[in-house]
Design an enzyme around this catalytic site. Structure first.
Site, PDB file in Angstrom:
ATOM      1  N   TRP A  73      27.093  43.819  42.072  1.00 16.37           N
ATOM      2  CA  TRP A  73      27.977  43.642  40.912  1.00 16.37           C
ATOM      3  C   TRP A  73      28.233  42.178  40.593  1.00 16.37           C
ATOM      4  O   TRP A  73      28.471  41.810  39.430  1.00 16.37           O
ATOM      5  CB  TRP A  73      29.308  44.375  41.117  1.00 16.37           C
ATOM      6  CG  TRP A  73      30.116  43.935  42.309  1.00 16.37           C
ATOM      7  CD1 TRP A  73      30.095  44.491  43.552  1.00 16.37           C
ATOM      8  CD2 TRP A  73      31.077  42.876  42.367  1.00 16.37           C
ATOM      9  NE1 TRP A  73      30.984  43.840  44.385  1.00 16.37           N
ATOM     10  CE2 TRP A  73      31.605  42.851  43.679  1.00 16.37           C
ATOM     11  CE3 TRP A  73      31.549  41.960  41.431  1.00 16.37           C
ATOM     12  CZ2 TRP A  73      32.560  41.920  44.087  1.00 16.37           C
ATOM     13  CZ3 TRP A  73      32.509  41.033  41.842  1.00 16.37           C
ATOM     14  CH2 TRP A  73      33.003  41.026  43.147  1.00 16.37           C
ATOM     15  N   ASN A 118      33.017  48.054  24.449  1.00 17.99           N
ATOM     16  CA  ASN A 118      33.552  48.348  25.775  1.00 17.99           C
ATOM     17  C   ASN A 118      32.881  49.552  26.432  1.00 17.99           C
ATOM     18  O   ASN A 118      32.554  49.525  27.620  1.00 17.99           O
ATOM     19  CB  ASN A 118      35.060  48.571  25.698  1.00 17.99           C
ATOM     20  CG  ASN A 118      35.663  48.862  27.052  1.00 17.99           C
ATOM     21  OD1 ASN A 118      35.637  48.022  27.939  1.00 17.99           O
ATOM     22  ND2 ASN A 118      36.201  50.056  27.239  1.00 17.99           N
ATOM     23  N   GLU A 148      45.145  49.207  27.119  1.00 16.31           N
ATOM     24  CA  GLU A 148      44.082  48.219  27.295  1.00 16.31           C
ATOM     25  C   GLU A 148      44.676  46.830  27.525  1.00 16.31           C
ATOM     26  O   GLU A 148      44.133  46.038  28.311  1.00 16.31           O
ATOM     27  CB  GLU A 148      43.159  48.211  26.074  1.00 16.31           C
ATOM     28  CG  GLU A 148      42.365  49.485  25.899  1.00 16.31           C
ATOM     29  CD  GLU A 148      41.514  49.803  27.114  1.00 16.31           C
ATOM     30  OE1 GLU A 148      40.756  48.923  27.563  1.00 16.31           O
ATOM     31  OE2 GLU A 148      41.613  50.930  27.626  1.00 16.31           O
ATOM     32  N   TRP A 192      22.554  47.064  48.692  1.00 13.33           N
ATOM     33  CA  TRP A 192      22.089  46.588  47.395  1.00 13.33           C
ATOM     34  C   TRP A 192      20.591  46.337  47.448  1.00 13.33           C
ATOM     35  O   TRP A 192      20.039  46.000  48.500  1.00 13.33           O
ATOM     36  CB  TRP A 192      22.805  45.297  47.007  1.00 13.33           C
ATOM     37  CG  TRP A 192      24.296  45.397  46.908  1.00 13.33           C
ATOM     38  CD1 TRP A 192      25.209  44.815  47.744  1.00 13.33           C
ATOM     39  CD2 TRP A 192      25.063  46.112  45.922  1.00 13.33           C
ATOM     40  NE1 TRP A 192      26.487  45.120  47.343  1.00 13.33           N
ATOM     41  CE2 TRP A 192      26.429  45.920  46.223  1.00 13.33           C
ATOM     42  CE3 TRP A 192      24.726  46.895  44.820  1.00 13.33           C
ATOM     43  CZ2 TRP A 192      27.450  46.472  45.464  1.00 13.33           C
ATOM     44  CZ3 TRP A 192      25.737  47.450  44.053  1.00 13.33           C
ATOM     45  CH2 TRP A 192      27.081  47.235  44.381  1.00 13.33           C
ATOM     46  N   TRP A 233      45.510  46.960  31.064  1.00 14.19           N
ATOM     47  CA  TRP A 233      44.395  46.715  31.993  1.00 14.19           C
ATOM     48  C   TRP A 233      44.188  45.216  32.196  1.00 14.19           C
ATOM     49  O   TRP A 233      43.924  44.765  33.313  1.00 14.19           O
ATOM     50  CB  TRP A 233      43.110  47.371  31.480  1.00 14.19           C
ATOM     51  CG  TRP A 233      41.932  47.038  32.346  1.00 14.19           C
ATOM     52  CD1 TRP A 233      40.937  46.142  32.092  1.00 14.19           C
ATOM     53  CD2 TRP A 233      41.641  47.570  33.653  1.00 14.19           C
ATOM     54  NE1 TRP A 233      40.051  46.076  33.148  1.00 14.19           N
ATOM     55  CE2 TRP A 233      40.463  46.952  34.108  1.00 14.19           C
ATOM     56  CE3 TRP A 233      42.274  48.515  34.462  1.00 14.19           C
ATOM     57  CZ2 TRP A 233      39.886  47.248  35.355  1.00 14.19           C
ATOM     58  CZ3 TRP A 233      41.699  48.812  35.705  1.00 14.19           C
ATOM     59  CH2 TRP A 233      40.529  48.179  36.134  1.00 14.19           C
ATOM     60  N   TRP A 238      34.091  44.766  36.743  1.00 12.77           N
ATOM     61  CA  TRP A 238      32.831  44.984  37.456  1.00 12.77           C
ATOM     62  C   TRP A 238      33.067  45.707  38.775  1.00 12.77           C
ATOM     63  O   TRP A 238      32.299  46.601  39.156  1.00 12.77           O
ATOM     64  CB  TRP A 238      32.101  43.657  37.688  1.00 12.77           C
ATOM     65  CG  TRP A 238      31.237  43.307  36.516  1.00 12.77           C
ATOM     66  CD1 TRP A 238      31.562  42.522  35.453  1.00 12.77           C
ATOM     67  CD2 TRP A 238      29.917  43.782  36.271  1.00 12.77           C
ATOM     68  NE1 TRP A 238      30.512  42.467  34.575  1.00 12.77           N
ATOM     69  CE2 TRP A 238      29.486  43.223  35.052  1.00 12.77           C
ATOM     70  CE3 TRP A 238      29.033  44.600  36.976  1.00 12.77           C
ATOM     71  CZ2 TRP A 238      28.223  43.478  34.506  1.00 12.77           C
ATOM     72  CZ3 TRP A 238      27.768  44.858  36.428  1.00 12.77           C
ATOM     73  CH2 TRP A 238      27.378  44.301  35.220  1.00 12.77           C
TER      74      TRP A 238
END
Length: 488
Positions: A367, A349, A283, A314, A286, A390
């Site tokens: 997004w 999360n 993590e 969208w 990331w 995202w």
């Protein structure tokens, strides 16, 4: 060219590195043996400032309060200034006899570009400038594929990074700070009004968080003692305290990734669970990957990483988006997450992924709309991590979850909040429902409704989007992209 002055002060410019320990810029300034001018500049700019939104402002206030207190205890003083650093920093340097200036690289391209321009102006005035690495573990320019291109897949990126990572020891906090005599006049933190008053919509933040370097150290130690060994499974359970909650502390630089890295390694040396520790460090990886992507693809926050999503259909669903922000979608796990976010400035999360997926896939809202809302409401709002995450959920990003992998919020709830405790905490309208129906109350048979006294659509809304329909329409929109070239 004139030589660097043998006298004069060292300017230390704090940004999202609000700590004394393992602060390379502060350490280098102290090593210069010059008296110090310590400043923080609040720039009210969404893309260049330290805080991207009101919830992060709340945290920034507490973090600055703690930093100022820690600096004062060591004989120093933190000067608070508000304005554009592009003009303020050179002006400070000229007015206050600055011979050298030090700050940590932000890792955000727009900020780093501005900072290099500031450094160039200072050097024109013969002020030595050092911009040092202090935000990430990895130098993004030094980690490339065999073809000399940036990594686009997290797994390959992190495997290579782990082979090369050898972080030096964390730098100790200074015991004493020698202050310059000629200090700029600064602002009072209270005058910045970073925290709400009437109404105090952040009232729930106070019980949840302790901003500042001391709070970061306490949070890390508590996690290492009570959460690390169970992290591999506990991290997915929003009904249990299985995550570290270090993200806002890392985001504001109250603790460095190097400090976290070495703390976990120390626990591994004394028998900590290897799988759980590796999962936790991934993590941290990331976060590194997010900054790496933003460095190499500086459009990450504004444009689809995968350009074929530029053609994606969208929906302009203003009412659905509004229901999502209020936690009134009629989907219990989504609403619990969005209400936790509003109440505490943070969201688990696993639930973040579910909430984001519901917005971009079932509701098919862009997004970027979700990212902007998170940056308004998260205390841990981090521009790099937010954008990468995202785009990952949307399917448009690097190493993204395929668009056709759509989180089913009912199944996610049944799997990771099996007794419904998380939903009951944040959606009290559903507190009396049995676990069998708490994640899909609209499906309750009549007998169960009468027994629980619950009528769907009255005290709690019906779903704003029927899940199967939202999924089918999302997949149809995705299939329309298949003939569009992938030029990411």
């Amino acid at each position: 060219m004139a030589t660097i002055s043998a006298t004069g002060a060292a300017l230390v410019w704090f940004r999202r590195d609000l700590r004394l320990a393992d602060n390379p810029a502060l350490h280098a300034a102290i090593q210069s043996d010059r008296p110090l001018v310590l400043v923080f500049i609040d720039q009210r700019d969404h893309d260049l400032g330290a805080s991207p939104g009101p919830a992060a402002d709340w945290w920034l206030h507490g973090s600055l309060e703690g930093l100022a207190r820690d600096i004062d205890a060591r004989g120093g003083q933190l000067t608070l200034l508000r304005g554009d650093p592009a003009s303020l920093v050179p002006e400070l340097a000229r007015k206050h006899h600055i011979a050298e200036a030090f700050w940590n690289r932000s890792g955000e391209p727009a900020i780093d570009h501005r900072d290099h321009a500031i450094a160039a102006r200072l050097q024109e005035d013969n002020i030595l400038t050092q911009i040092v690495a202090g935000t990430t573990l990895i130098d993004p320019t030094a980690l490339l594929t065999g073809a000399g291109t940036p990594y686009k897949v997290f797994g390959a990126f992190w495997r290579t990074a782990l082979q090369r990572l050898a972080p030096g020891p964390a730098l100790p906090a200074p015991q004493h700070l020698r202050l310059a005599t000629d200090l700029p006049a600064g602002d009072q933190l209270a005058d910045w009004q970073l925290r709400p008053a009437k109404p105090d919509w952040a009232a729930g933040f106070h019980a949840e968080w302790k901003p500042g370097e001391a709070g970061a150290a306490d949070r890390l130690e508590h996690f290492l003692d009570h959460g690390l060994n169970g992290y591999a499974k506990g991290r997915d359970r929003p009904d249990q305290p299985g995550t570290s909650k270090l993200s806002p502390h890392l985001g504001f630089g109250e603790i460095s990734p190097r400090q976290v890295w070495h703390s976990v390694q120390a626990r591994l040396a004394t028998g900590a669970d290897i799988q759980a520790s590796e999962r936790f460090l991934a993590e941290i990886g990331w976060r590194e990957f997010a900054y790496y992507l933003l460095h190499h693809f500086n459009h990450l926050r504004t444009a689809n990483f995968n350009a074929r999503f530029d053609q994606f259909a969208w929906r302009n669903d203003a009412s659905g988006f509004a229901a999502w922000t209020r936690g009134q979608t009629g989907i219990p796990l989504v609403d619990a997450g969005m209400r936790q976010l509003w109440e505490t400035g943070w969201m688990h999360n696993r639930v973040r992924m579910v909430c984001a997926s519901f917005l971009v896939k079932h509701l098919r809202c862009d997004w970027r709309e979700g990212m902007a809302w998170f940056e308004r409401t998260l205390v841990d709002a981090d521009r790099a991590v937010n954008a990468a995450s995202w785009q990952w959920v949307a399917g448009s990003g690097a190493d993204a979850a395929p668009y056709f992998r759509i989180f089913n919020p009912v199944r996610q709830g049944e799997r990771f909040d099996s007794d419904g405790d998380y939903v009951r905490q944040w959606v009290p309208e559903l507190a009396g429902l049995p676990p069998r129906w708490i994640h899909a109350p609209w499906q309750m048979p009549e007998a169960a409704r009468q027994q629980s006294g619950f009528t769907p659509g009255e005290s709690y809304p019906l779903p704003v989007r029927e899940l199967a329909r939202g999924r089918d329409e999302a997949l149809a929109a995705y299939r329309s992209l298949k003939d569009t070239p992938d030029i990411a």
